[in-house]
Design a protein around this motif. Structure first.
Motif, short mmCIF file in Angstrom:
data_model
loop_
_atom_site.label_atom_id
_atom_site.label_comp_id
_atom_site.label_asym_id
_atom_site.label_seq_id
_atom_site.Cartn_x
_atom_site.Cartn_y
_atom_site.Cartn_z
N ARG A 8 0.83 -1.20 0.00
CA ARG A 8 0.00 0.00 0.00
C ARG A 8 0.87 1.25 0.00
N ALA A 9 1.92 1.23 0.82
CA ALA A 9 2.84 2.37 0.88
C ALA A 9 3.54 2.57 -0.46
N GLU A 10 3.90 1.45 -1.10
CA GLU A 10 4.57 1.52 -2.40
C GLU A 10 3.63 2.10 -3.47
N ILE A 11 2.38 1.65 -3.46
CA ILE A 11 1.39 2.13 -4.43
C ILE A 11 1.15 3.62 -4.21
N GLU A 12 1.05 4.02 -2.94
CA GLU A 12 0.78 5.43 -2.63
C GLU A 12 1.95 6.32 -3.01
N ALA A 13 3.17 5.79 -2.87
CA ALA A 13 4.35 6.56 -3.24
C ALA A 13 4.38 6.78 -4.75
N ARG A 14 3.87 5.79 -5.48
CA ARG A 14 3.92 5.88 -6.94
C ARG A 14 2.72 6.61 -7.53
#
Ligand SMILES: [Zn+2]
Length: 140
Positions: A126-132
């Motif tokens: 989720r953090a990775e998706i939000e960062a992208r």
């Protein structure tokens, strides 16, 4: 080979329910996608693809011989077809599947648990998706 003794200490490879598999080759033209093993019937395996089908995922059959322990052949060559074992579920810990990284994780690794299995996203994905892509809307 750095781990020549591995097969003396671990049980032989077997395809089992709840294991997740990912394509051996990640080339873009290959349509193969990750899946979860639901059951093994003879030389066929019924698998569940959380992203296949319409919204809630889909089930399909693949040949047992296309599922491998690693993405390397015994001779050490990179496999171009089929799937390799990605993650096994620890049933004792009530693990949940992250539909993004296809890992079985303990429940505390999920911010929000969705209805329907394979539709959860773990906190690190989720953090990775939000960062992208920017902040995800909070699910109700
Ligand atoms: Zn994840």
């Amino acid at each position: 080979m750095n781990t020549p003794t591995r097969h003396e200490t671990t049980p032989p490879f077997a395809v089992k329910k709840w294991q997740t598999y990912v394509p051996c080759s990640t080339l873009h033209w290959q349509p193969a996608k990750p899946f979860v093993v639901m059951r093994v019937v003879g030389d066929k395996v019924e698998v569940y693809d959380p992203t296949g089908g319409h919204r809630m995922g889909g089930r399909r059959w693949v040949a047992l011989r296309n599922l491998h322990e690693t993405d390397r052949t015994k001779a050490g060559k990179q496999r171009k077809t089929g799937w390799r074992l990605h993650c096994e579920r620890l049933l004792s810990k009530h693990q949940e599947l992250c539909g993004t990284c296809m890992n079985w994780l303990d429940p505390q690794h999920f911010g929000v648990l969705a209805w329907g299995f394979g539709h959860n996203t773990c906190t690190s994905c989720r953090a990775e998706i939000e960062a992208r892509y920017g902040k995800l809307p909070t699910r109700r």
